[in-house]
Design a protein around this motif. Structure first.
Motif, PDB file in Angstrom:
ATOM      1  N   GLU A  54      31.896  77.394   2.847  1.00 15.91           N
ATOM      2  CA  GLU A  54      32.610  78.134   1.779  1.00 15.91           C
ATOM      3  C   GLU A  54      33.292  79.339   2.402  1.00 15.91           C
ATOM      4  OE1 GLU A  54      29.009  77.265  -1.406  1.00 15.91           O
ATOM      5  OE2 GLU A  54      29.440  79.301  -0.765  1.00 15.91           O
ATOM      6  N   TRP A  56      34.909  82.933   1.498  1.00 12.35           N
ATOM      7  CA  TRP A  56      35.017  83.962   0.453  1.00 12.35           C
ATOM      8  C   TRP A  56      35.876  85.098   0.963  1.00 12.35           C
ATOM      9  CZ3 TRP A  56      32.071  83.465  -4.201  1.00 12.35           C
ATOM     10  CH2 TRP A  56      31.183  82.366  -4.221  1.00 12.35           C
ATOM     11  N   LEU A  70      35.861  83.002  -4.129  1.00 13.94           N
ATOM     12  CA  LEU A  70      35.792  81.782  -3.314  1.00 13.94           C
ATOM     13  C   LEU A  70      37.217  81.252  -3.155  1.00 13.94           C
ATOM     14  CD1 LEU A  70      34.047  79.626  -1.896  1.00 13.94           C
ATOM     15  CD2 LEU A  70      33.996  78.379  -4.040  1.00 13.94           C
ATOM     16  N   LYS A  71      37.689  81.200  -1.922  1.00 12.59           N
ATOM     17  CA  LYS A  71      39.084  80.792  -1.688  1.00 12.59           C
ATOM     18  C   LYS A  71      39.178  79.311  -1.329  1.00 12.59           C
ATOM     19  CE  LYS A  71      41.480  84.319  -2.604  1.00 12.59           C
ATOM     20  NZ  LYS A  71      42.486  84.274  -3.651  1.00 12.59           N
ATOM     21  N   LYS A  72      38.214  78.834  -0.603  1.00  7.64           N
ATOM     22  CA  LYS A  72      38.204  77.399  -0.321  1.00  7.64           C
ATOM     23  C   LYS A  72      36.788  76.961   0.006  1.00  7.64           C
ATOM     24  CE  LYS A  72      40.253  78.748   3.980  1.00  7.64           C
ATOM     25  NZ  LYS A  72      41.437  79.446   4.273  1.00  7.64           N
ATOM     26  N   ALA A  73      36.580  75.681  -0.142  1.00 10.95           N
ATOM     27  CA  ALA A  73      35.249  75.139   0.134  1.00 10.95           C
ATOM     28  C   ALA A  73      35.401  73.723   0.669  1.00 10.95           C
ATOM     29  CB  ALA A  73      34.416  75.156  -1.140  1.00 10.95           C
ATOM     30  N   PHE A  74      34.562  73.400   1.632  1.00 11.41           N
ATOM     31  CA  PHE A  74      34.591  72.067   2.220  1.00 11.41           C
ATOM     32  C   PHE A  74      33.177  71.517   2.266  1.00 11.41           C
ATOM     33  CE2 PHE A  74      37.917  74.505   4.279  1.00 11.41           C
ATOM     34  CZ  PHE A  74      39.018  73.669   4.159  1.00 11.41           C
ATOM     35  N   PRO A  94      37.254  69.027   0.070  1.00 11.44           N
ATOM     36  CA  PRO A  94      37.861  68.526  -1.165  1.00 11.44           C
ATOM     37  C   PRO A  94      38.605  67.199  -0.926  1.00 11.44           C
ATOM     38  CG  PRO A  94      39.216  70.245  -0.237  1.00 11.44           C
ATOM     39  CD  PRO A  94      37.985  70.167   0.621  1.00 11.44           C
TER      40      PRO A  94
ATOM     41  N   GLU B 437      38.620  71.479  -8.677  1.00 11.87           N
ATOM     42  CA  GLU B 437      37.639  71.055  -7.682  1.00 11.87           C
ATOM     43  C   GLU B 437      36.961  72.266  -7.031  1.00 11.87           C
ATOM     44  OE1 GLU B 437      39.522  68.484  -4.843  1.00 11.87           O
ATOM     45  OE2 GLU B 437      37.607  67.693  -4.151  1.00 11.87           O
ATOM     46  N   LEU B 438      37.771  73.290  -6.719  1.00 14.17           N
ATOM     47  CA  LEU B 438      37.226  74.496  -6.093  1.00 14.17           C
ATOM     48  C   LEU B 438      36.299  75.225  -7.061  1.00 14.17           C
ATOM     49  CD1 LEU B 438      37.358  76.292  -3.532  1.00 14.17           C
ATOM     50  CD2 LEU B 438      39.101  77.626  -4.679  1.00 14.17           C
TER      51      LEU B 438
END
Lengths: 269, 700
Positions: A54, A56, A70-74, A94, B437-438
């Motif tokens: 994640e 942030w 939270l800007k992006k998450a994988f 994602p 999704e995020l």
């Protein structure tokens, strides 16, 4: 099991049993402690886990209730075969990133683009999915092989007594950061904090390891220590936080021919 | 009065003839001033219009709109310091467009967004290995055999390269490892038995052999995301030169002709092109010109680029061709022999260049991969999003475009054009699905989020349980079996098409505004500013000159330089005129004294001197204007060639065809003689004040 490993495992077990505390350390003791850190994390067999990354970012409004967004998450699967120096990182979330995969064999890192079916060689410093996490964050611990250790002093980190150790990359060894500092829990002998600096001494990243998992490996015939979470602060970029969560760690042996381009390609058809 | 004027003119003509040398000098100066004035101002007018045309018709439009919250000024061709400018965003281009289009002078609004992307590249070995792997998968035996032969040929080249590198490298261990790996790959059994998809062998080649060859430098490409259909309609200079157009709702990229020729073409071909252009267009020979000599010296070093793109058969054919033109190999071995032949072929001078240029394009270029990118291929563009995340987007290259007449211009041809949807993707704008999704992942996260200073306390302070393993020893058998993981279902990163309505709304960085009547820029800008303010839209407007940053200011700089030059010429001419009249007065004291003694009034003398200057000025400047007319008319037919790429942008093409400005031709002679006459008042007054007595005294 090699004799060196037996000695280290015995040292480790004795330390745990007697609750030996590390005090101001000699050069040899420091070296040994770093070897123990490597050994504790070493998994002779294969390794698999699901990793959630994640990223942030600090909000512009400093008075906001939650200071980070939270800007992006994988989500990715990580597979390792340390004996052959191989690693796979395969993205599952994602959706737009699903199927992208890194394959490392010794010094070479390859990236697979499923939308194109193409492979590309990457540099050692390549970050994972553009986050603050790097490929070596998920790799085998090779501190004693790649760095020269020097004891700095005994300190307190929160409620923990820690030994602070400075590591300098050995000449000619390619590493993500040439200068490291570790804060090692004297009781548990796990890393709690790690700071990475550039050659000029500029502080770049701070990694915090608040929890470790311990599990028994049949192939090693000993316990393997795995961090459950890693908090990475990018100190060059407005304290951007990358949190890595390691789930479903598995030391079961993996398919023989898994560390190939074909296997990664087959995962995203 | 009339008689007096007639007398003044009569005497003035007599004096001009009497002092014809002085009169000729003054007339000559004013003739030159008039000539330079007309030619200079006409050319400036044409250059300004051409440049305006280059900018407005290529990318800028008459006006540009962008966020009023922008931290940097919009500079379409890059600012003084190239970097990533923060020009803010237009979050909803539809509302801006609707407001702008309310103005009756607005022809169209074209949304845009531009940035820089990287293009990753493998080396020749990577490409051959990829092709071999594809053939092995499909069992294409002919291609497998061909690729294996190519690989062997490349290995042998690599072996020679490694021998050279080993002499220079201090890292003996690395060189030994490379050598051992290469020897292994060169074992007859290695490639000989590679007839099926042997992943282990292929991975060895990918990870141990291909990296020896090194990596090419990444290419950086500027790209402009826009509504391509609107762009084509509004920028008439846009022209497709290769490939196919990008249709409505299609994702893809059009590569700039200039970028392809200067960045994506093989270096050896670029050096040939550079020399050809300078020799033919600028007419500078190789010998004696530093730039040409450098390019000629660089050419022989490029033999490896040709060599590494050949297979054995092509190498054989090329070697035979080189022999046929008298370039014989010194070594019998093919690679070494061809290397020597190519090095000799690439040695060019003024005597052999034109021949070698033709031979290169006829015999060598067709055997090479001349361009990194060609229409029909799919490339991966990588760009850092606004939040610093490296985003990659695969894109089909549809074609190569240029702006007509600006083919050689670095400035107009700097941008590669893609659709707005791709721009948004590379910029990091999330679509609705990605946002959802995020958000789901954020909800699922249990992260302790605090800043770096507070993190240690939160994670290791009282109550935190860290180092002590939170899970006890447990056997691996209880874990899930990784082998049983399901196959990932890949959704294509981006589909090849998009609904056209998507580019009518959503994010853009700026927008070009084309006007129906370009002469009303100022008025329209003021009206639009008012409309935007009323609608509460946070956008500002700049004209084409401001929007193009330092490039747009170039016209002002050229104008200032020319006006300054004309000013200096006139000033010098006026000083000379004044001096010559004063000197003439001193020489003519006797004559003036006599005139005054026989009853000539001061005003007569004053009028006489002014009339002399006015007549001289008029004759000189009319001759100058006539010469300027003939000169400009000749240039209009022949055109002025642009010596370099920047000038070709100023000329809006490879030649400038000046137009005759009749108003300048008609007015300049009068203006010049008037200025000269006014400037001579002081000297004339000086003459009028000569006293007869003093003149007589002087006589004695």
């Amino acid at each position: 099991m090699k004799p060196k490993h037996i000695v280290l495992t015995m040292t480790l077990s004795l330390n745990a049993l007697l609750g030996t505390k590390v005090s101001a350390m000699s050069e040899d003791e420091t070296k040994k402690l770093i070897a123990i850190i490597d050994e504790k994390q070493r998994s002779t067999g294969d390794y698999a886990s699901i990793v959630v990354i994640e990223e942030w970012e600090k909000k512009k409004d400093l008075k906001a209730k939650d200071p980070y967004d939270l800007k992006k998450a994988f989500e990715a699967r990580v597979y390792r075969r340390d004996a052959d120096d191989q690693l796979i990182i395969l993205f599952s979330k994602p959706k737009a990133e699903a199927g992208k995969g890194y394959l490392r064999k010794e010094k070479t890192l390859l990236l697979y683009e499923p939308a194109l079916g193409k492979w590309e060689r990457q540099t050692e410093r390549a970050s994972i999915g553009g986050t603050g996490a790097r490929r070596d964050d998920f790799d085998e611990s090779r501190l004693s092989l790649e760095f020269t250790a020097k004891f700095v002093g005994d300190e307190k980190l929160g409620k923990y007594d820690v030994a602070r150790i400075k590591l300098t990359a050995k000449p000619g060894v390619e590493v993500g950061s040439p200068l490291l500092e570790l804060w090692i829990d004297k009781n548990g002998q796990n890393i709690l904090k790690r700071e990475e600096s550039s050659l000029s001494g500029k502080l770049m990243r701070r990694l915090l390891y608040p929890a470790w998992d311990k599990m028994f490996s049949k192939s090693k015939n000993a316990d393997v220590y795995v961090p459950k979470e890693i908090y990475t602060y990018d100190l060059l970029e407005d304290e951007k936080l990358t949190k890595v969560k390691l789930q479903n760690v598995n030391l079961d042996s993996l398919e023989k021919n898994m560390f190939t381009k074909a296997w990664i390609e087959s995962q995203s058809r | 009065m009339r008689e007096s004027l007639a007398l003044i003119i009569k005497v003035a003509f007599r004096n001009l003839w009497l002092y014809r040398l002085k009169s000729t000098v003054i007339a000559g100066l004013l003739c030159m001033g008039s000539f330079i004035g007309i030619v200079g101002l006409s050319l400036l007018h044409d250059v300004e219009h051409s440049m305006q045309d280059s900018i407005i018709s290529s990318v800028a439009g008459h006006l540009q709109a962008y966020s009023s919250k922008a931290k940097d000024d919009l500079a379409l061709f890059g600012g003084a310091f190239m970097g990533r400018a923060d020009v803010g965003t237009i979050p909803n281009l539809a509302s801006l467009r609707d407001v702008v289009k309310q103005n009756t002078n607005v022809a169209d609004f074209i949304p845009m967004g531009s940035d820089m992307a990287m293009l990753g590249r493998g080396n020749e070995l990577d490409e051959t290995l990829t092709s071999l792997r594809g053939a092995l998968k499909k069992g294409e035996t002919d291609i497998i055999a061909q690729r294996k032969d190519e690989l062997k040929f490349l290995f042998l080249q690599l072996e020679r390269e490694l021998t050279e590198r080993a002499k220079l490298s201090a890292d003996k261990e690395l060189m030994d490892r490379y050598r051992a790996d290469l020897n292994h790959a060169l074992e007859p059994d290695f490639l000989g038995t590679l007839n099926a998809l042997d992943e282990e062998k292929l991975l060895f080649l990918d990870t141990h052999i291909a990296p020896i060859s090194g990596e090419k430098q990444p290419i950086y490409l500027m790209y402009l995301g826009t509504d391509i259909q609107l762009f084509k309609q509004n920028f008439p200079k846009f022209k497709l030169v290769e490939g196919e157009p990008l249709g409505p709702g299609q994702r893809g990229i059009l590569i700039s002709y200039k970028v392809r020729e200067t960045q994506l073409k093989a270096v050896v071909a670029r050096l040939f092109d550079e020399l050809k252009k300078r020799i033919d267009r600028v007419r500078v020979p190789i010998k004696g010109d530093v730039e040409n000599e450098r390019a000629a010296a660089d050419l022989p070093k490029q033999y490896q680029q040709i060599l590494s793109s050949l297979d054995r058969h092509k190498a054989d054919v090329l070697s035979e061709f080189l022999k046929s033109i008298g370039i014989k190999p010194k070594s019998a071995e093919l690679i070494t022999g061809l290397k020597e032949q190519l090095q000799e072929f690439l040695q060019v001078d003024d005597t052999n260049f034109q021949e070698r240029y033709k031979q290169f394009y006829a015999q060598i270029a067709p055997k090479m991969k001349l361009y990194e990118i060609s229409p029909g291929e799919t490339i991966v563009l990588r760009s850092y999003t606004k939040s610093g995340y490296l985003k990659s987007v695969p894109l089909k290259v549809f074609g190569v475009y240029t702006f007509e007449g600006l083919e050689d211009s670095d400035l107009a041809g700097v941008m590669n054009i893609t659709d707005l949807i791709t721009f948004r993707e590379l910029y990091g704008e999330m679509n609705e699905e990605s946002k959802k999704e995020l958000e789901a992942m954020r909800v699922a996260s249990s992260t302790v989020v605090t800043d770096a200073a507070g993190a240690e306390d939160a994670l290791f302070g009282a109550g935190a349980s860290a180092s002590v393993p939170s899970v006890d020893t447990h056997p691996v058998e209880t874990k899930t079996d990784s082998k049983k993981k399901e196959i990932l279902h890949i959704k294509p990163v981006i589909s090849d098409v998009f609904p056209e309505s998507e580019i009518q709304k959503g994010l853009a960085l700026n927008g070009a505004i084309r006007l129906k009547d370009g002469s009303k820029i100022k008025e329209t800008r003021a009206e639009l500013n008012k409309l935007l303010k009323e609608a509460g839209i946070e956008a500002k407007l700049v004209d084409w000159q401001e929007a193009t940053g330092i490039v747009g200011q170039f016209a002002n700089i050229v104008r200032l330089v020319l006006i300054f030059a004309l000013g200096v010429i006139f000033l010098v001419a006026l000083v000379i005129i004044n001096n010559s009249i004063i000197v003439g007065t001193l020489n003519r004291t006797k004559e003036i004294g006599t005139m005054r003694a026989i009853g000539a009034q001061k005003s007569f003398v004053l009028g006489l001197f002014l009339a002399e200057t006015a007549i001289t000025g008029l004759i000189g400047s009319i001759i100058g204007a006539t010469l300027a007319t003939v000169f400009l008319f000749t240039l209009h037919i022949k055109g002025i060639p642009a010596p370099n790429d920047i000038v070709s942008f100023l000329f809006s093409g490879p030649r400038l065809y000046p137009t005759l400005q009749w108003n300048l031709v008609m007015t300049t002679p009068f203006v010049v003689s008037l200025v000269a006459t006014i400037a001579s008042i002081y000297a004339a007054r000086h003459a009028a004040h000569v006293k007869p007595a003093e003149a007589m005294q002087e006589k004695e």
